[in-house]
Design a protein around this motif. Structure first.
Motif, PDB file in Angstrom:
ATOM      1  N   GLU A  14       0.831  -1.201   0.000  1.00 22.25           N
ATOM      2  CA  GLU A  14       0.000   0.000   0.000  1.00 22.25           C
ATOM      3  C   GLU A  14       0.872   1.261   0.000  1.00 22.25           C
ATOM      4  O   GLU A  14       1.585   1.512   0.963  1.00 22.25           O
ATOM      5  N   SER A  16      -0.155   4.489  -0.143  1.00 19.30           N
ATOM      6  CA  SER A  16      -0.748   5.705   0.428  1.00 19.30           C
ATOM      7  C   SER A  16      -0.755   5.643   1.954  1.00 19.30           C
ATOM      8  O   SER A  16      -1.179   4.647   2.555  1.00 19.30           O
ATOM      9  N   ALA A  19      -4.277   5.272   3.377  1.00 23.68           N
ATOM     10  CA  ALA A  19      -4.831   3.925   3.243  1.00 23.68           C
ATOM     11  C   ALA A  19      -4.174   2.971   4.238  1.00 23.68           C
ATOM     12  O   ALA A  19      -4.824   2.067   4.762  1.00 23.68           O
ATOM     13  N   ARG A  22      -5.820   3.420   7.412  1.00 20.53           N
ATOM     14  CA  ARG A  22      -7.145   2.800   7.380  1.00 20.53           C
ATOM     15  C   ARG A  22      -7.069   1.286   7.583  1.00 20.53           C
ATOM     16  O   ARG A  22      -7.884   0.692   8.293  1.00 20.53           O
TER      17      ARG A  22
ATOM     18  N   SER B 161     -10.971  -6.362  -1.227  1.00 18.11           N
ATOM     19  CA  SER B 161     -10.439  -5.007  -1.357  1.00 18.11           C
ATOM     20  C   SER B 161     -11.538  -4.022  -1.743  1.00 18.11           C
ATOM     21  O   SER B 161     -11.553  -2.876  -1.306  1.00 18.11           O
ATOM     22  N   PHE B 165     -12.212  -0.666   0.260  1.00 21.15           N
ATOM     23  CA  PHE B 165     -12.087   0.595  -0.481  1.00 21.15           C
ATOM     24  C   PHE B 165     -13.250   0.740  -1.463  1.00 21.15           C
ATOM     25  O   PHE B 165     -13.051   0.719  -2.674  1.00 21.15           O
ATOM     26  N   ARG B 168     -13.083   3.340  -4.319  1.00 19.90           N
ATOM     27  CA  ARG B 168     -11.973   3.355  -5.273  1.00 19.90           C
ATOM     28  C   ARG B 168     -12.180   2.371  -6.404  1.00 19.90           C
ATOM     29  O   ARG B 168     -12.582   1.229  -6.207  1.00 19.90           O
ATOM     30  N   ARG B 254      -7.086   1.818  -7.649  1.00 21.52           N
ATOM     31  CA  ARG B 254      -6.192   0.855  -7.011  1.00 21.52           C
ATOM     32  C   ARG B 254      -5.631  -0.033  -8.107  1.00 21.52           C
ATOM     33  O   ARG B 254      -6.377  -0.591  -8.915  1.00 21.52           O
TER      34      ARG B 254
END
Lengths: 548, 350
Positions: A14, A16, A19, A22, B161, B165, B168, B254
């Protein structure tokens, strides 16, 4: 263990920061005590497994995989933990093995003797899947390199409990794994844990680079100017235990305890009569009243043993520019000017000569300040000018805020033709350097989507001494994450990487480079062992130089 | 040596003089036998092409209907006499129409594997082991670190995912021929029923796959400018397009990539992949070994990929094994940086 492994796996890919936070918050919400606490400890570097060394791991895999196939695989994958995790033979696992908790893993490994360790570790590896094995090996070797700093982990804790990040930082040194009382407080099941650490770290306030175009909109009378000293930022925190024992802690700006490297400072501060105080300042070497440039200070950094000779030849001092606490009172909410007054009388009363005051730089207008920045010696710095790398500007009315808040503190570096870049790749040199990694490709930060990534901006192969070359070569070998023929990729990211200060003679546009620019005559002006990679410069710094 | 009596390595590729034909030749030849439709194996410009009906159809889609002067289709299991040699095609399980080619000559049997896999794949016929004296195998993932996981667990990661998210867009890089369609089937079988957005360059091949009786659910063409509106959706694109699509930052996409190379973290990180899915259309190490054993061969030649480890493994088992240095394979879809391409590119430059 599976949840923890899945978390590490996701974090490692990841880019970011938001993120990542999170993912961590999600993990803290969905994972029970004490597992989440041990995960937090792993991510903040609070766990250490002294028996689990790469040698043990290599021995275990050699008993299970043909050595030639292992060598081919290791060469291809380039990371020991990952290679072993992928190669480990599959065995039948019981449901009990598969559902082993992180806490059980951590506690059993910590409790095992060096004799028991191989059998125990092999059994754990047998019971886990590939991601689990990878996470376990990363955990025990302590080389996570998944781009999550302790700071990010604590930020996630703060968001999980809906508390400000500095509250967690302030509390941190009073806590220990698996942080049951911390989670209990954050979930409203208990009161705030008592901070019984008499000399805690307080999150440092950091500055933004000054954009000279903004000067016009910044009334200089709203700011106080100081020299930007070319040492290392430290926080000296002094306190007393209930039994009356004096505690002195010296922290780096990231909160790392560096007390053991500076016994001279610690001893001097312990002599101060005041029971408790916390000073923000610059660690410098002074010889005969003269402040030494960074190159001299560097001789005292990264030493395992602090010899008497080192202490005599490189006497350490703290040049104070802020005071965060005094006699049990938190001064951080006060405006800069008020803290400054307290600081001035504190330093005036101090007994030790190892503590002095960073003077304010007087300037009636921006032109005068710019002149002081160009020539500190003439503007009052005198013989100390070599240890000055620019000007700091701090808002007179600003409280001391943790992190890097916008609009309060600015740094205005003296020499614009240097940039702090992160080492990305290294290659062996030629001739007498043929066995050493002496050609370095470095990069600076650039936005990619919502994340920052390093983009290579140049290559340097001189500017360092032979001794520094050997240190760099060792660093390269110990931090290689990949190989492409003769080129080694060095761990680089927000939380991993070596910062090199690169000096150069200007920037040209270039279509040949991914960054769109080429540096003229780049060389390594110094190695910033002390600087975290995420604080390296951004591409905009170089792009701004294109215009001039 | 069985192979040496039957096959020669020429600049154009593997040549069988007894039947006067080439297998997967690299440059135009009078008579070519093609194992499957990937562009490093199936090149245009040959006079005559012999392949499975599906491979011929795929070549027509990718290279245009005039890709060869004449074509001849040979279904799986049918036998054809070519000069002194007899040839037949057998399912390789790699992509739709992919085949292993069995050459029988003077009572000896040689199998050229092409690319193959043993994992289940609803979009093509499963691999059939063919007994032979000499097996010529690929070795794209010929290192024991490559063990492909259950692909449905990998698509499960994609769907998970989307839960974490939900705002996204998930842009999934997948090779246009084979991987993309297999991924569609996997995502649908996991119960995902929202529309899936397809990059233009996947459209025609996906239509062809659907025409063979596969149901992919609702597919919509991707309009790149509308990407910012596709938060929470799945977009499928060729690997080449992944970077440029992901750079449309306002959609906060993503980056997902489905490939066997994603097994090694550094390979994923080099490309800035945020969600690697280890889904491959090639045999992993265990299946390469298993297939060599299943073939019953005593002679093994290892073509493109990581041949060293596999040759060593076979020699340890007493086989006559050696690498067969075919240049040009593993370069599938250079313009698209397909699955095989990443491995070679990653080894070549930083």
């Amino acid at each position: 263990m599976n949840r923890f492994a899945a978390l590490l796996d996701k974090l490692s890919f990841e880019p970011s920061r938001n993120a990542k936070v999170r993912l961590l918050v999600d993990y803290f919400k969905s994972t029970p005590d004490p597992d989440r606490g041990f995960a937090l400890a792993a991510l903040t570097g609070a766990l250490s497994f002294r028996h689990a060394k790469p040698k043990l791991i290599k021995t275990l895999i050699a008993e299970r995989v043909d050595p030639y196939l292992f060598d081919l695989s290791y060469d291809y994958v380039g990371d020991l933990s990952e290679t072993v995790a992928l190669l480990w033979p599959r065995v039948e696992r019981s449901a009990e093995q598969e559902s082993i908790s992180l806490a059980t893993v951590v506690q059993s490994l910590m409790g095992a003797s060096s004799v028991e360790q191989p059998h125990l570790l092999a059994g754990l590896l047998d019971g886990l899947d590939e991601t689990g094995r990878w996470a376990l090996l990363k955990l025990i070797t302590g080389a996570m390199r998944i781009g999550v700093s302790a700071r990010v982990a604590k930020q996630a804790v703060a968001e999980f409990g809906d508390r400000p990040a500095h509250e967690i930082e302030d509390l941190w040194h009073a806590l220990s794994p698996p942080y049951l009382e911390l989670f209990a407080w954050l979930e409203g099941r208990a009161g705030k844990p008592e901070t019984d650490n008499p000399a805690p770290f307080r999150s440092a306030m950091l500055a933004h680079a000054l954009d000279e175009a903004d000067c016009e909109r910044m009334p200089l009378e709203d700011f106080r100017a100081e020299w930007k000293w070319d040492g290392i930022r430290v926080q000296a925190s002094v306190g007393q235990t209930p039994e009356g024992r004096k505690i002195v802690n010296l922290f780096s700006r990231t909160g790392e305890d560096i007390s053991s490297a500076f016994p001279d400072i610690v001893e001097a501060l312990a002599q101060e009569p005041l029971a408790s105080f916390a000073i923000d300042g610059e660690l410098l070497i002074l010889r005969d009243g003269r402040t030494q440039p960074f190159g001299v200070l560097q001789q005292r950094l990264n030493r395992k043993l602090v010899s008497a000779k080192l202490l005599t030849d490189y006497p350490a001092h703290i040049r104070a520019y802020d005071i965060l606490a005094l006699d049990g009172e938190d001064l951080r909410p006060l405006p800069f000017d008020e803290r400054r007054r307290v600081l001035e009388s504190f330093i005036a009363a101090a007994k030790t000569a190892r503590l002095d005051l960073s003077p304010l730089v007087k300037a009636a207008n921006w032109n005068e300040l710019a002149a002081a920045r160009r020539d500190p010696a003439a503007a009052g710095a005198g013989i100390d000018a070599d240890a000055i790398e620019g000007i700091m500007l701090k808002r007179a009315d600003s409280a001391y805020l943790p992190g890097r808040p916008k609009g309060f503190w600015f740094k205005w570096k003296r020499d614009p033709a240097t940039v702090d870049a992160v080492l990305m790749y290294a290659q062996r040199g030629h001739g007498k350097r043929s066995s050493l990694y002496s050609d370095y490709t470095f990069g600076v930060w650039r936005n990619r989507g919502d994340a920052e990534a390093l983009v290579p901006v140049g290559k340097a192969y001189f500017g360092f001494t032979d001794a520094e070359l050997r240190e760099l070569d060792l660093y390269v070998r110990n931090h290689t994450v990949d190989r492409f023929g003769p080129v080694r990729e060095i761990a680089h990211g927000k939380n991993a990487g070596l910062v090199l200060e690169i000096a150069f003679e200007g920037v040209n546009r270039s279509t040949r480079h991914k960054s769109g620019l080429a540096m003229r005559f780049p060389r390594i002006s110094r190695i910033r062992w002390d600087k975290p990679a995420h604080e390296a410069d951004r591409i905009e710094t170089l792009e701004a130089m294109l215009k001039t | 040596m069985v192979a040496a009596e039957c096959l020669t390595l020429t600049a154009a590729g593997l040549y069988c003089s007894a039947g006067d034909f080439y297998i997967d030749p690299l440059r135009p030849v009078p008579h070519a036998l093609i194992t499957h439709g990937h562009s490093d194996h199936a090149r245009p410009g040959h006079s005559k092409v012999l392949a499975t009906p599906e491979t011929l159809a795929i070549m027509a889609i990718r290279c245009g209907p005039a890709f060869a002067k004449s074509t001849q289709a040979l279904a799986y299991g049918e036998t054809l006499k070519l000069g002194d040699a007899e040839v037949s095609f057998h399912p390789a399980g790699h992509i739709l129409g992919s085949a292993q080619i069995l050459i029988s000559l003077n009572g000896k049997r040689i199998v050229v594997s092409g690319d193959y896999k043993r994992q289940a794949d609803p979009t093509c016929s499963p691999f059939e082991p063919v007994r032979c004296d000499c097996f010529i195998t690929e070795a794209t993932f010929g290192l024991p670190v490559f063990r492909h996981p259950d692909p449905s667990a990998e698509t499960g990661k994609l769907l998970a995912s989307l839960q974490i998210f939900p705002e996204r867009c998930h842009i999934v890089g997948a090779y246009a021929l084979g991987k993309a369609q297999r991924l569609l089937a996997l995502i649908r079988s996991a119960g995902y029923d929202r529309p899936i957005f397809l990059h233009n360059s996947l459209a025609e091949l996906t239509r062809y796959y659907a025409g063979t009786g596969l149901a992919f659910g609702e597919l919509r063409p991707l309009i790149a400018t509308e990407l910012p509106k596709l938060g929470g959706e799945i977009v499928l694109c060729p690997p080449m397009a992944l970077e440029s699509l992901a750079l449309r930052g306002d959609a906060e996409p993503r980056k997902v990539f489905a490939s066997g190379w994603m097994r090694v973290r550094a390979r994923a990180r080099q490309r800035g992949i945020e969600l690697p899915l280890v889904i491959s259309d090639h045999a992993d190490w265990d299946d390469l070994c298993r297939s060599i054993i299943d073939s019953g061969c005593h002679e093994l030649l290892v073509t493109h990929g990581e041949s060293d480890a596999l040759v060593y493994w076979a020699q340890q088992r007493g086989m006559a094994a050696s690498p067969l240095h075919l240049m040009g394979y593993g370069q599938e879809d250079i313009e698209g940086q397909g699955e095989e391409r990443i491995g070679t590119a990653a080894e070549g430059s930083p």
